[in-house]
Design a protein around this motif. Structure first.
Motif, short mmCIF file in Angstrom:
data_model
loop_
_atom_site.label_atom_id
_atom_site.label_comp_id
_atom_site.label_asym_id
_atom_site.label_seq_id
_atom_site.Cartn_x
_atom_site.Cartn_y
_atom_site.Cartn_z
N GLU A 11 -5.24 19.97 44.73
CA GLU A 11 -3.89 20.30 44.30
C GLU A 11 -2.93 20.24 45.47
OE1 GLU A 11 -4.43 24.38 42.41
OE2 GLU A 11 -2.19 24.81 42.55
N ILE B 137 2.04 17.33 35.18
CA ILE B 137 1.73 17.60 33.98
C ILE B 137 0.50 16.78 33.54
CG2 ILE B 137 2.85 17.10 31.48
CD1 ILE B 137 5.53 17.56 32.75
N PRO B 138 -0.46 17.36 32.95
CA PRO B 138 -1.84 16.79 32.67
C PRO B 138 -1.61 15.65 31.79
CG PRO B 138 -1.90 19.30 32.38
CD PRO B 138 -0.46 18.82 32.68
N GLU B 139 -0.77 15.74 30.63
CA GLU B 139 -0.43 14.57 29.89
C GLU B 139 -0.38 13.46 30.52
OE1 GLU B 139 0.34 17.85 29.54
OE2 GLU B 139 0.72 18.28 27.47
N THR C 213 -7.34 27.26 39.37
CA THR C 213 -6.06 27.98 39.63
C THR C 213 -5.40 27.52 38.16
OG1 THR C 213 -5.43 25.65 40.38
CG2 THR C 213 -6.01 27.44 41.95
N THR C 214 -4.33 27.84 38.05
CA THR C 214 -3.56 27.37 36.69
C THR C 214 -3.35 25.84 36.58
OG1 THR C 214 -1.39 27.72 37.71
CG2 THR C 214 -2.30 29.41 36.37
N PHE C 215 -3.17 25.05 37.80
CA PHE C 215 -3.44 23.68 37.83
C PHE C 215 -4.44 22.95 37.34
CE2 PHE C 215 -5.18 20.21 40.39
CZ PHE C 215 -4.15 19.13 40.20
N LYS D 280 -7.06 24.59 35.59
CA LYS D 280 -7.29 25.23 34.23
C LYS D 280 -6.57 24.46 33.20
CE LYS D 280 -7.92 29.95 35.66
NZ LYS D 280 -7.58 31.35 35.70
N ASN D 281 -5.27 23.91 33.50
CA ASN D 281 -4.37 23.27 32.71
C ASN D 281 -5.03 21.72 32.39
OD1 ASN D 281 -2.25 22.99 30.99
ND2 ASN D 281 -0.80 22.31 32.62
N LEU D 282 -5.36 21.12 33.61
CA LEU D 282 -5.70 19.85 33.50
C LEU D 282 -7.13 19.32 33.25
CD1 LEU D 282 -5.26 16.82 34.45
CD2 LEU D 282 -5.68 17.62 36.72
N PRO E 184 -9.77 20.79 31.36
CA PRO E 184 -10.41 20.68 30.05
C PRO E 184 -9.93 19.39 29.34
CG PRO E 184 -9.57 22.71 30.73
CD PRO E 184 -9.06 21.91 31.68
N ARG E 185 -8.70 18.91 29.81
CA ARG E 185 -7.99 17.72 28.88
C ARG E 185 -8.81 16.65 29.01
NH1 ARG E 185 -2.67 17.55 26.02
NH2 ARG E 185 -2.87 15.35 25.26
N ALA F 259 -12.12 16.55 30.52
CA ALA F 259 -13.29 16.66 29.93
C ALA F 259 -13.40 16.42 28.31
CB ALA F 259 -13.93 18.16 30.13
N SER G 75 -16.43 26.26 33.68
CA SER G 75 -15.41 26.92 34.32
C SER G 75 -15.51 27.88 35.37
CB SER G 75 -14.41 27.65 33.14
OG SER G 75 -13.99 26.90 32.26
N GLN H 101 -6.67 23.18 25.57
CA GLN H 101 -6.39 21.99 26.14
C GLN H 101 -7.31 20.69 25.73
OE1 GLN H 101 -6.66 24.98 27.33
NE2 GLN H 101 -6.53 25.36 29.42
N MET H 102 -8.51 21.18 25.11
CA MET H 102 -9.52 20.05 24.69
C MET H 102 -8.79 19.63 23.31
SD MET H 102 -13.25 21.43 25.79
CE MET H 102 -13.82 20.85 27.37
N ALA I 275 -6.09 17.53 23.69
CA ALA I 275 -6.69 15.81 24.19
C ALA I 275 -7.08 15.25 22.97
CB ALA I 275 -7.60 16.22 25.15
N GLN J 146 0.37 19.79 25.21
CA GLN J 146 -0.03 21.01 25.10
C GLN J 146 1.01 22.03 26.01
OE1 GLN J 146 -3.43 19.90 27.23
NE2 GLN J 146 -3.11 21.04 29.11
N PHE K 106 -0.71 29.00 28.62
CA PHE K 106 -0.42 30.22 29.40
C PHE K 106 1.02 30.49 28.95
CE2 PHE K 106 -2.72 27.72 32.73
CZ PHE K 106 -4.12 27.46 31.91
N ASP L 291 0.54 29.82 38.53
CA ASP L 291 0.45 30.43 39.84
C ASP L 291 1.84 30.74 40.57
OD1 ASP L 291 -2.39 30.72 39.26
OD2 ASP L 291 -2.86 29.10 40.24
#
Ligand SMILES: Cc1cc2nc3c(=O)[nH]c(=O)nc-3n(C[C@H](O)[C@H](O)[C@H](O)COP(=O)(O)OP(=O)(O)OC[C@H]3O[C@@H](n4cnc5c(N)ncnc54)[C@H](O)[C@@H]3O)c2cc1C
Lengths: 316, 249
Positions: A8, A69-71, A92-94, A96-98, A100-101, A103, A112, B129-130, B133, B139, B142, B160
């Motif tokens: 990050e 952006i995770p997407e 972090t929110t970074f 946590k956002n990214l 799981p997508r 995985a 987690s 999020q899953m 995906a 998505q 929060f 954050d």
């Protein structure tokens, strides 16, 4: 088989949480590769390449990555991830956002907020706001973990430079997603999760204006400011000041809780602090059960007195 | 526009949980159960969109044991139109739940799915999020503000460093944060009315998905207990302790 650590950063510096994840990564005893994704990453790539135990740094640059952006990130990660057995990011929110997508696309579970790595497939994580610790193991071939940064020391900078390699950007499959803006909370004070002293205020402060009392003490001590959910909900302070189960987890050397009752959800975010001070007018407030030093009384007299007397102490 | 809302039944947030003495898990006996608070916020948001004439139908879904049906009844009393329960005896883990939700989305065709950002039992923060995906949808996680326009949404996310605003086209997945709204309480007449609303129960086999957990819990333990310290009576004493005993200033 190696480990991939998703760093990050904000294009200027590497987020300190990343260095805690690096320490966690060392527990796997496998080669560690770090991936830096962004729009202009030379500087941060240089920075991380000097850290001990980093064997290689991947760099992926594209305009589409400028806001993390995770997407826009996952297709590249998905391609790269297939060569790794462990994938780590900070919780972090970074992260946590990214994560799981990623995985889900790998069709593996995510573990987690890991606080302890017992071996390559045995991890401890808090559940129920940290009121229980679960030891879990995964049946998936790739282990995907977010790591709680406060649970690990930050890795140290070494003297050797790890090789840096370019990895091609794989375009996203999602369209019609645009970044509009980011409203950043003031950056004048130390960052909450990284500060060695945190002064937090709760509903007891009664108003946004009264939070100046917290600010005075925090600024004197060079501390970060935190808050309970009640204080954030009431609009006394911005959302990212919230400490707790569903906010930020902090573990400073000194945590001063002012006008905070100590609900389970709040304790989840601060009870690993080294020394806890509580100021509360209710002698039975649960916060006193975790405080090393408690003082019962009205915060509106105690806090100004504390700040004034600290001023003298700090001068000497 | 149809909205799908996912709800999970968890131990009520006000309960301090206890670990079973054999370390096999949490003691559920006699403990108050509720809808995960973030899911209540998800339901409330959907109901408000319906009240504004933006949503046409709200489908509440839950995956888990039979007792989840109580949570779905509450969701109906809060304003959902219909409920679907996917019954399973497996421990529900985010990836499997996301797969079940995907199957339900393909069956129901909602334009928007709203979930809580995390369940306060396993604290995973993954399912939304899953799901996004797996569906290949954007998505908004929060989220503390949601604006639904014709074919897109604008979300304000709690991150954050502050707040982030994104725009994304529908269909999309949104996960709620605490500041999105303040959920209402179910009124008695609405609780009565909820009993008449359509309620579907599906076996996991119906969806053709495998809900078998990927993670195994080896043991659950109480965390080390922090000892309460002392109470000081004056500010001077406090400063003295911090300086000379704790040595933190
Ligand atoms: C799903 C969910 C998630 C949550 N996540 C979080 C989270 O992440 N973080 C979090 O903090 N909370 C969280 N909460 C909320 C939590 O349950 C409590 O409601 C909250 O922490 C209370 O905040 P508080 O201590 O400021 O307020 P209160 O509990 O109202 O306490 C105020 C305290 O101030 C004291 N006080 C008042 N006036 C004075 C005075 N003049 N001088 C001295 N003391 C005074 C009172 O004695 C009292 O102890 C969550 C709740 C839910 C349901």
């Amino acid at each position: 088989m190696s480990l991939l650590l998703i760093a990050e950063h904000d294009h200027e510096t590497i987020a300190p949480a990343t260095f805690a994840v690096l320490t966690a990564a060392e527990k796997f005893s496998v080669p560690i590769h770090v991936i830096i994704m962004g729009s202009s990453c030379q500087k941060v790539t240089e920075e991380i390449s000097f850290y001990e135990n980093v064997e290689k740094v991947w760099i992926v640059e594209n305009q589409a990555l400028s806001h993390f952006i995770p997407e826009n990130m996952v297709n590249t990660l998905l391609e790269l991830a297939k060569g790794y057995k462990f994938i780590l990011a900070p919780s972090t929110t970074f992260g946590k956002n990214l994560l799981p997508r990623l995985a889900a696309l790998l069709d593996v579970a995510q573990i987690s907020d890991v606080i302890e790595i017992q071996d390559q497939n045995k991890f401890v994580r808090p559940i129920y706001a940290g009121n229980a610790l679960a030891t879990v193991t995964s049946e998936d071939a790739i282990k995907v973990l977010t790591v709680r940064p406060t649970a690990f020391e930050k890795a140290k900078k070494g003297s050797l430079k790890a090789p840096i390699e370019l990895y091609p950007f794989v375009p996203p499959s999602i369209r019609g997603l645009t970044f509009v803006k980011k409203e950043e909370s003031s950056a004048e004070r130390p960052e909450l999760t990284n500060a060695s002293i945190v002064v937090s205020g709760g509903r007891g402060l009664q108003s946004k204006d009264n939070f100046a009392l917290i600010e005075d003490l925090a600024d004197l001590l060079g501390a970060a400011i935190g808050a309970s959910r009640a204080a954030v909900d009431a609009g006394f302070v911005p959302n990212d000041y919230q400490v707790g189960q569903t906010g930020k987890v902090v573990a400073p050397t000194l945590y001063i809780a002012v006008g905070i009752s100590g609900a389970i959800q709040h304790l989840a975010g601060m009870k690993e602090s080294k020394v806890i001070v509580a100021i509360n007018k209710d002698p039975d407030a649960p916060i006193f059960q975790v405080a090393d030093y408690g003082i019962v009384g009205d915060l509106f007299t105690i806090l100004p007195e504390l700040t004034a007397k600290m001023k003298t102490v700090m001068k000497n | 526009m149809k909205i799908l809302v996912a709800v999970k039944r968890v131990i009520d947030y006000s309960i301090k949980v206890h670990v079973k003495s054999d370390g096999s898990g949490i003691d559920f006996s006699g403990v108050k159960m509720s809808i995960n608070p973030f899911d209540e916020i998800a339901i409330e948001e959907a109901v408000r969109l319906k009240e504004k004439g933006i949503a046409s139908e709200i489908v509440a879904v839950s995956i888990g044991e039979k007792t989840c049906q109580e949570s779905l009844r509450t969701a109906l009393a809060l304003g959902a139109d219909r409920a679907i329960h996917v019954e399973t005896s497996f421990e529900t883990q985010p990836l499997c739940v996301a797969k079940a939700l995907k199957a339900l989305v393909e069956r129901e065709n909602p334009r928007l799915v709203i979930l809580g950002k995390q369940a306060i039992d396993d604290d995973c923060n993954q399912t939304g999020q899953m799901l996004a995906a797996l569906l290949s949808w954007p998505q908004g996680t929060f989220v503390s503000r949601l604006n639904v326009k014709e074919d897109e949404i604008e979300v304000v996310r709690e991150i954050d460093g502050g707040l982030e605003t994104l725009k994304m086209s529908l269909p999309a997945v949104v996960t709620t944060d605490l500041r999105l709204n303040e959920p209402r309480y179910a009124t008695l007449p609405n609780i009565m009315k909820a009993k008449q609303k359509p309620f579907e129960i599906l076996g996991e086999d119906v969806l053709g998905i495998d809900l078998k957990p990927h993670l195994k819990t080896l043991c659950v333990a109480e965390p080390p207990k922090r000892q309460a310290g002392i109470k000081v009576t004056t500010v001077d004493e406090l400063i003295d302790k911090l300086q000379n005993e704790a040595k933190v200033i």
